[in-house]
Design an enzyme around this catalytic site. Structure first.
Site, PDB file in Angstrom:
ATOM      1  N   LYS A 191      24.885  -7.901 -64.796  1.00  0.00           N
ATOM      2  CA  LYS A 191      25.527  -7.118 -64.206  1.00  0.00           C
ATOM      3  C   LYS A 191      23.893  -7.164 -62.491  1.00  0.00           C
ATOM      4  CE  LYS A 191      24.563  -2.020 -64.764  1.00  0.00           C
ATOM      5  NZ  LYS A 191      24.974  -0.957 -65.621  1.00  0.00           N
ATOM      6  N   SER A 209      28.211   2.045 -64.181  1.00  0.00           N
ATOM      7  CA  SER A 209      28.080   1.932 -63.516  1.00  0.00           C
ATOM      8  C   SER A 209      27.660   0.059 -63.521  1.00  0.00           C
ATOM      9  CB  SER A 209      26.335   1.778 -63.247  1.00  0.00           C
ATOM     10  OG  SER A 209      25.415   1.401 -64.980  1.00  0.00           O
ATOM     11  N   SER A 253      27.104   3.812 -69.696  1.00  0.00           N
ATOM     12  CA  SER A 253      27.816   2.369 -68.209  1.00  0.00           C
ATOM     13  C   SER A 253      27.690   1.370 -68.912  1.00  0.00           C
ATOM     14  CB  SER A 253      26.357   2.362 -67.481  1.00  0.00           C
ATOM     15  OG  SER A 253      25.939   3.620 -66.716  1.00  0.00           O
TER      16      SER A 253
END
Length: 467
Positions: free
Chosen positions: A81, A156, A180
């Protein structure tokens, strides 16, 4: 299996096939070809490292040929990420001011995966500052759901789940500060673990915007794959003293025999999509069929405080970060500057009050789990919505705000508990739906064991989106 289809193999299957002679280099080449084919449509991977990826795959192939892999993860492709530091790529956090921001360090969990021989294919997209439940930012644009390109994969960790769901890599390292990992995997048909607080230690990190709520966890297509990555990333580290407590809690935490499960269909009057309610209810019946005792009821915790406090936590976090990094603020989107302004307007006593309520919640959950082993909840209150929108404005015909879709997840982070998200039966439209299993602090392995048993009993196999 044809070489071009090697991207379909799970991490567990790759581990087995490497022992039988499959080359990690061939797998890496197949994953890059898959990336070329699908990433232009979903915009999941935003920073590539093709040459290094292939060199590392060749080195892994040589280790496997000698019968000396570094770990079970050796030769397994994964993505990281873009809110986590990697030593050889920028970490932009979706913010234009950080377009070239690099420290030359790996986040501790990334470094552990790299040292174990994992093959990092690249960085995956996030919303700006990784603070919202969809995935778009001013640098890289919008990430789309492989199951329907008009819809969001959530956020996210939206880029990470889109990459795994589309077959770019079987694993992703994600981050969960308020759901997330768990909500995006529910929108893409995957498995995701939000570990107990500090089960995966943190070092070399971006500024925290959500107190200590943000934890690192695996995204995968199966529970076994998620466990494989988690085992490499977990474990105490001197740089993160709280990880010592996490390791102690996990030592004897695994439950044996039938579990006492509390199924919480919904939170009060908060709207829930009827298809999600029906899908999760069906999954709960399957848990009962495994021999566990399942009771239905409300969550016996007082979470009213956090309904108001949750946005304030992010506002305060942004305010202090922009004060420390005014150059970052200078290029931030207006809505984040507005959030920071609201954070500066809050009295200092408010943060103290929030911290005290977090402590109270963590004490209350200790008492809660004296009579319950696992809580089952929906992972998200809404099906995926338009990719460009930060949140759905309606759920089941009711108006909702920015966190309406996310009501089931944030309290787990505040409490520091483990949460495992698993796929349930899809919607009528074929969209993925997920549930989460929440357990006592340190009981990550109990959740993974239960998840593996649930997964083995499913009448369906893993589905692939048509891309």
């Amino acid at each position: 299996m044809a070489a071009r289809d090697l991207w379909r193999l799970s991490a567990t299957e790759l581990q087995r096939d490497y022992r039988e002679g499959l080359s990690p280099l061939a797998v890496a080449q197949a994953c890059l070809a898959r990336l070329e084919a699908v990433n232009p449509r979903i915009n999941a991977v935003v920073a590539r490292r093709d040459d290094a990826f292939l060199r590392e795959a060749q080195a892994s192939a040589q280790r496997h040929a000698r019968g000396a892999p570094l770990s079970p993860l050796d030769g397994i492709p994964l993505s990281v990420k873009d809110s986590l530091y990697t030593e050889d790529q920028p970490t932009t956090w979706g913010c234009p001011a950080l377009r070239t921001h690099a420290t030359g360090q790996d986040e501790l969990s990334v470094g552990r995966a790299r040292a174990a021989g994992a093959l990092i294919i690249g960085k995956t997209n996030v919303p700006e500052f990784a603070l919202e439940g969809y995935t778009a930012n001013p640098i890289f644009g919008v990430t789309r759901n492989p199951w329907n390109l008009a819809l969001t994969p959530g956020g996210s960790t939206g880029g990470g789940v889109a990459a795994v769901a589309a077959g770019i890599a079987p694993l992703a390292i994600g981050q969960d500060g308020g759901g997330s990992i768990r909500r995006p995997v529910s929108h893409t048909g995957l498995v995701g673990l939000k570990p107990s607080l500090s089960a995966v230690p943190r070092e070399h990190v971006l500024p925290s915007l959500l107190l200590d709520f943000e934890v690192i966890g695996p995204v995968a297509r199966t529970v076994a794959d998620a466990r494989m990555l988690f085992e490499v990333m977990r474990g105490p580290a001197a740089a993160d003293r709280s990880s010592l407590a996490a390791a102690f809690a996990a030592r004897d935490a695994r439950e044996r025999g039938p579990l006492r499960i509390l199924y919480v269909e919904r939170f009060g009057q908060a709207p829930l999509d009827p298809q999600i309610a029906a899908s999760v209810a069906g999954a709960v019946r399957q848990l009962a069929a495994l021999g566990h005792r399942v009771d239905s009821g409300s969550l016996p915790l007082d979470l009213d405080f956090f309904a108001e406090a949750w946005p304030q936590i992010g506002q305060i976090g942004l305010a202090q970060m922009f004060d420390r990094h005014p150059d970052w603020a200078a290029q931030a989107s207006p809505k984040y500057l507005d959030m920071a302004g609201k954070g500066r307007a809050l009295p200092g006593a408010r943060l103290w009050q929030i911290l005290e309520e977090v402590k109270r919640l963590r004490r209350d959950t200790v008492n809660l789990f004296r009579d319950i082993d696992v809580i089952v909840l929906p992972s998200a209150a809404a099906l995926p919505w338009k990719a460009e929108d930060s949140h759905p404005t309606q759920i089941d015909g009711q108006e909702v705000g920015p966190r309406g879709h996310a009501v089931y997840t944030g309290w787990v982070n505040a409490a520091g508990l483990p949460g495992l998200a698993l796929p349930c039966a899809p919607s009528r439209e074929g969209l993925p739906i997920g549930m989460q299993l929440v357990g006592p602090y340190g009981c990550d392995d109990t959740l993974l064991d239960l998840g593996a048993a649930y997964e083995a009993a499913q009448p369906w196999s893993h589905r692939w989106p048509v891309l």
